[in-house]
Motif scaffolding. Sequence first.
Motif, PDB file in Angstrom:
ATOM      1  N   UNK A   1     -41.651  23.414   0.687  1.00  0.00           N
ATOM      2  CA  UNK A   1     -41.202  22.204   0.012  1.00  0.00           C
ATOM      3  C   UNK A   1     -41.536  22.266  -1.468  1.00  0.00           C
ATOM      4  N   UNK A   2     -41.664  21.101  -2.069  1.00  0.00           N
ATOM      5  CA  UNK A   2     -41.990  21.035  -3.488  1.00  0.00           C
ATOM      6  C   UNK A   2     -43.508  21.068  -3.681  1.00  0.00           C
ATOM      7  N   UNK A   3     -43.987  21.744  -4.745  1.00  0.00           N
ATOM      8  CA  UNK A   3     -45.433  21.718  -5.015  1.00  0.00           C
ATOM      9  C   UNK A   3     -45.902  20.311  -5.349  1.00  0.00           C
ATOM     10  N   UNK A   4     -47.132  20.016  -4.989  1.00  0.00           N
ATOM     11  CA  UNK A   4     -47.692  18.671  -5.147  1.00  0.00           C
ATOM     12  C   UNK A   4     -48.774  18.697  -6.219  1.00  0.00           C
ATOM     13  N   UNK A   5     -48.727  17.722  -7.118  1.00  0.00           N
ATOM     14  CA  UNK A   5     -49.794  17.606  -8.120  1.00  0.00           C
ATOM     15  C   UNK A   5     -51.056  17.100  -7.436  1.00  0.00           C
ATOM     16  N   UNK A   6     -52.126  17.865  -7.574  1.00  0.00           N
ATOM     17  CA  UNK A   6     -53.380  17.502  -6.923  1.00  0.00           C
ATOM     18  C   UNK A   6     -53.902  16.179  -7.472  1.00  0.00           C
ATOM     19  N   UNK A   7     -53.594  15.904  -8.731  1.00  0.00           N
ATOM     20  CA  UNK A   7     -54.001  14.643  -9.323  1.00  0.00           C
ATOM     21  C   UNK A   7     -53.443  13.471  -8.516  1.00  0.00           C
ATOM     22  N   UNK A   8     -52.185  13.588  -8.097  1.00  0.00           N
ATOM     23  CA  UNK A   8     -51.567  12.508  -7.330  1.00  0.00           C
ATOM     24  C   UNK A   8     -52.238  12.340  -5.970  1.00  0.00           C
ATOM     25  N   UNK A   9     -52.631  13.460  -5.361  1.00  0.00           N
ATOM     26  CA  UNK A   9     -53.298  13.393  -4.061  1.00  0.00           C
ATOM     27  C   UNK A   9     -54.639  12.677  -4.190  1.00  0.00           C
ATOM     28  N   UNK A  10     -55.407  13.071  -5.196  1.00  0.00           N
ATOM     29  CA  UNK A  10     -56.705  12.441  -5.398  1.00  0.00           C
ATOM     30  C   UNK A  10     -56.549  10.953  -5.653  1.00  0.00           C
ATOM     31  N   UNK A  11     -55.571  10.621  -6.466  1.00  0.00           N
ATOM     32  CA  UNK A  11     -55.332   9.210  -6.789  1.00  0.00           C
ATOM     33  C   UNK A  11     -54.983   8.416  -5.543  1.00  0.00           C
ATOM     34  N   UNK A  12     -54.091   8.963  -4.712  1.00  0.00           N
ATOM     35  CA  UNK A  12     -53.689   8.262  -3.492  1.00  0.00           C
ATOM     36  C   UNK A  12     -54.867   8.081  -2.548  1.00  0.00           C
ATOM     37  N   UNK A  13     -55.665   9.119  -2.392  1.00  0.00           N
ATOM     38  CA  UNK A  13     -56.782   9.036  -1.458  1.00  0.00           C
ATOM     39  C   UNK A  13     -57.787   7.980  -1.895  1.00  0.00           C
ATOM     40  N   UNK A  14     -58.027   7.900  -3.177  1.00  0.00           N
ATOM     41  CA  UNK A  14     -58.971   6.891  -3.681  1.00  0.00           C
ATOM     42  C   UNK A  14     -58.389   5.500  -3.506  1.00  0.00           C
TER      43      UNK A  14
ATOM     44  N   UNK B   1     -65.288  12.579  -7.278  1.00  0.00           N
ATOM     45  CA  UNK B   1     -64.323  13.540  -6.761  1.00  0.00           C
ATOM     46  C   UNK B   1     -64.136  14.613  -7.825  1.00  0.00           C
ATOM     47  N   UNK B   2     -64.446  15.851  -7.468  1.00  0.00           N
ATOM     48  CA  UNK B   2     -64.356  16.941  -8.439  1.00  0.00           C
ATOM     49  C   UNK B   2     -62.985  17.592  -8.370  1.00  0.00           C
ATOM     50  N   UNK B   3     -62.371  17.752  -9.528  1.00  0.00           N
ATOM     51  CA  UNK B   3     -61.038  18.340  -9.625  1.00  0.00           C
ATOM     52  C   UNK B   3     -61.048  19.363 -10.752  1.00  0.00           C
ATOM     53  N   UNK B   4     -60.064  20.241 -10.721  1.00  0.00           N
ATOM     54  CA  UNK B   4     -60.108  21.348 -11.670  1.00  0.00           C
ATOM     55  C   UNK B   4     -59.358  21.091 -12.969  1.00  0.00           C
ATOM     56  N   UNK B   5     -58.133  20.533 -12.843  1.00  0.00           N
ATOM     57  CA  UNK B   5     -57.302  20.400 -14.041  1.00  0.00           C
ATOM     58  C   UNK B   5     -56.284  19.288 -13.791  1.00  0.00           C
ATOM     59  N   UNK B   6     -55.965  18.492 -14.800  1.00  0.00           N
ATOM     60  CA  UNK B   6     -55.039  17.367 -14.583  1.00  0.00           C
ATOM     61  C   UNK B   6     -53.642  17.772 -14.148  1.00  0.00           C
ATOM     62  N   UNK B   7     -53.223  19.002 -14.445  1.00  0.00           N
ATOM     63  CA  UNK B   7     -51.835  19.391 -14.159  1.00  0.00           C
ATOM     64  C   UNK B   7     -51.685  20.409 -13.039  1.00  0.00           C
ATOM     65  N   UNK B   8     -52.752  20.776 -12.380  1.00  0.00           N
ATOM     66  CA  UNK B   8     -52.667  21.814 -11.356  1.00  0.00           C
ATOM     67  C   UNK B   8     -51.846  21.321 -10.169  1.00  0.00           C
ATOM     68  N   UNK B   9     -51.022  22.217  -9.619  1.00  0.00           N
ATOM     69  CA  UNK B   9     -50.200  21.894  -8.451  1.00  0.00           C
ATOM     70  C   UNK B   9     -50.447  22.929  -7.356  1.00  0.00           C
ATOM     71  N   UNK B  10     -50.191  22.528  -6.127  1.00  0.00           N
ATOM     72  CA  UNK B  10     -50.310  23.428  -4.992  1.00  0.00           C
ATOM     73  C   UNK B  10     -49.240  23.103  -3.954  1.00  0.00           C
ATOM     74  N   UNK B  11     -48.895  24.106  -3.145  1.00  0.00           N
ATOM     75  CA  UNK B  11     -48.019  23.908  -1.997  1.00  0.00           C
ATOM     76  C   UNK B  11     -48.872  23.535  -0.795  1.00  0.00           C
ATOM     77  N   UNK B  12     -48.347  22.633   0.031  1.00  0.00           N
ATOM     78  CA  UNK B  12     -49.106  22.194   1.194  1.00  0.00           C
ATOM     79  C   UNK B  12     -48.236  22.129   2.435  1.00  0.00           C
TER      80      UNK B  12
END
Length: 635
Positions: free
Chosen positions: A523-536, A484-495
């Motif tokens: 809502x609150x921005x979501x850490x992409x790291x958390x999303x990747x972790x949950x999906x895995x 799973x390719x990700x950009x940065x450990x701390x990047x956040x996005x709104x979803x």
Amino acid sequence: MTEPMGAETPVPVTRRTRPFPPWMGLVTDSTAWLITLMVLTVSRYLLADVEVSAAWGNVLRNVGLLTLLAMALQSIGGYVNGLYLRKYVVGSLDEARVLAFLALGVTVILSAVVLATAAIPRSVILAMFPMALLIMGAVRLVFRAIVEGRSVPGEEAVPALLYGAGELGHSVVRQMRVDPLSEFNPVGFIDDDPGKRGFVLNGLKVLGSGKRLAELVEHTGSEAVVICLNRVDSTFLREVHNVTDALGVRLLVFPSINEALNQRRNARSLRDVSVDDLVGRHPAEIDLSSVAGYLSGKRVLVTGAGGSIGSELCRQIHKYGPAELFMLDRDESGLHTTQISIFGHGLLDTKDAVLADIRDPEGLQRVFRDRQPEVVFHAAALKHLPMLEQYPTEAWKTNVLGTLNVLNASLAVGVERFVNISTDKAADPTSVLGHSKRMAERLTAWAARQGTGSYVSVRFGNVLGSRGSMLPTFQAQIEKGGPVTVTHPDVTRYFMTIPEACELVVQAGAIGEDGQVMILDMGEPVRIMDVAKRMIEMSGKDVEIVFTGLRHGEKLHEDLFSVKEQVESPHHPRISHAPVASASPSDLAFEPWLEAARDKSALGGRSTDGSHVRRELSGRNKILSLHGDEAQPDS
């Protein structure tokens, strides 16, 4: 729970229960009148200490005649209003209303007869109605309790806690408890309302609040938690999921309100919580009257109708009954898919499907002159940030000049309302994409000063499920075994989910003020790291995660508002608005625009604390492999 390989799955046996037959209802109600008249009459004489032994024959005859009259009236009225034709659920509130109305009518007629003939003591009149109705209702409630007691979930049903003791919870627990094939057996309620502590609903108690979730799961032996709340957001679901996931307990939710519009929510529509729910479930509050007011009976045109946002906008708009809905796109396959989803056919030979390119001003003018739209939603755009960093000319042609072409065509035919779909990347832009969409907002503000219609922009963040978005990309990478390719450990996005975003876009079109940008609450921005972790974790696979570093023009954290924007939110709790500086088409020039976009992009890279990530990672030839722990995606 998962069955072991080779184990036989027990087949639940459905225990059939006979419904409450019409004749039983008639017999019950007739008997109720007999008991009522007999008991009240005899009691009246006994209490008065009157000697009636010699007149017992007359008393019994009069009671019998009145009972026959009551039975005749009850049966006629019951068949007329459907009480004895299985039109009502036994023991339901609907049946109780009809039964009470009928019993009252019979009482009035019997009272008139008694007053006229003095067949029985007149004092009996006062107690006839409540006593007869009490007997009729009691028999029905007992019957219903027996039936529901026999139709309980089987032994194989999973014990479940229901989170929410409101109307939805009441409906769900009843459906679960009367269905022998129910997968879940409710064992209690959880509710955060202190006033509901100890409250009993359909035989189940409210055991406590969500703060005691872990404790209550252990205490009741629950293997599932069912969210029975009509409005929940992703932040709440993530908090609950963190608890249930740690306990190894399933978390189940109902379809969102968008899905529920098409089918009634019940216990069988439950599903396991998904990443979409945990990241982007933001229920919208729609003022149907204001939306219907500017869409119903109007000619509406949507550009980019073959895309993920444009197609959902078309589906949302179609619900409000426009006079005509024109779906414009240069992607004929996308138009085909959208037409099928709305009209059930993909003939593409009808007036509603418009094959045109917003980069063709003459063709666009012809379409607008022919269709004469009154409302326009402009969703057509190029959106992939890294691609546009490589090919900024395409961003200029589509997002800037294409938007200007749509605006000019709208002004030429006197469009009443124009809604430009923008992005959070237009707030203090640091990329070619953001800069092009910011210019589209400014051109929309310019158009607002030219015509008599209302021209607004709507800005929001990432949408889940759109083509090329994060979740489908992650899912494909996980299915292939990674990385799973990700950009940065701390990047956040709104979803936000596509339907929810489009609902608010439609609402924003109703309340938008001319020339302003409407900003949706994401809502609150979501850490992409958390999303990747949950999906895995939810996939159950051991997948490697690789950091690739922020790409050129990307921000570590997106903003919905520019630092200079004066934001207000007077009309809707989920929609804010801010003025936009207009830009005249006469001042447009590609080279100065590109130079400004490049300068912003370079500045943005340095200011996001991530400009050197890619260089540092590649310089050290370092790949961080977290095997499902923490990561961040391409966004």
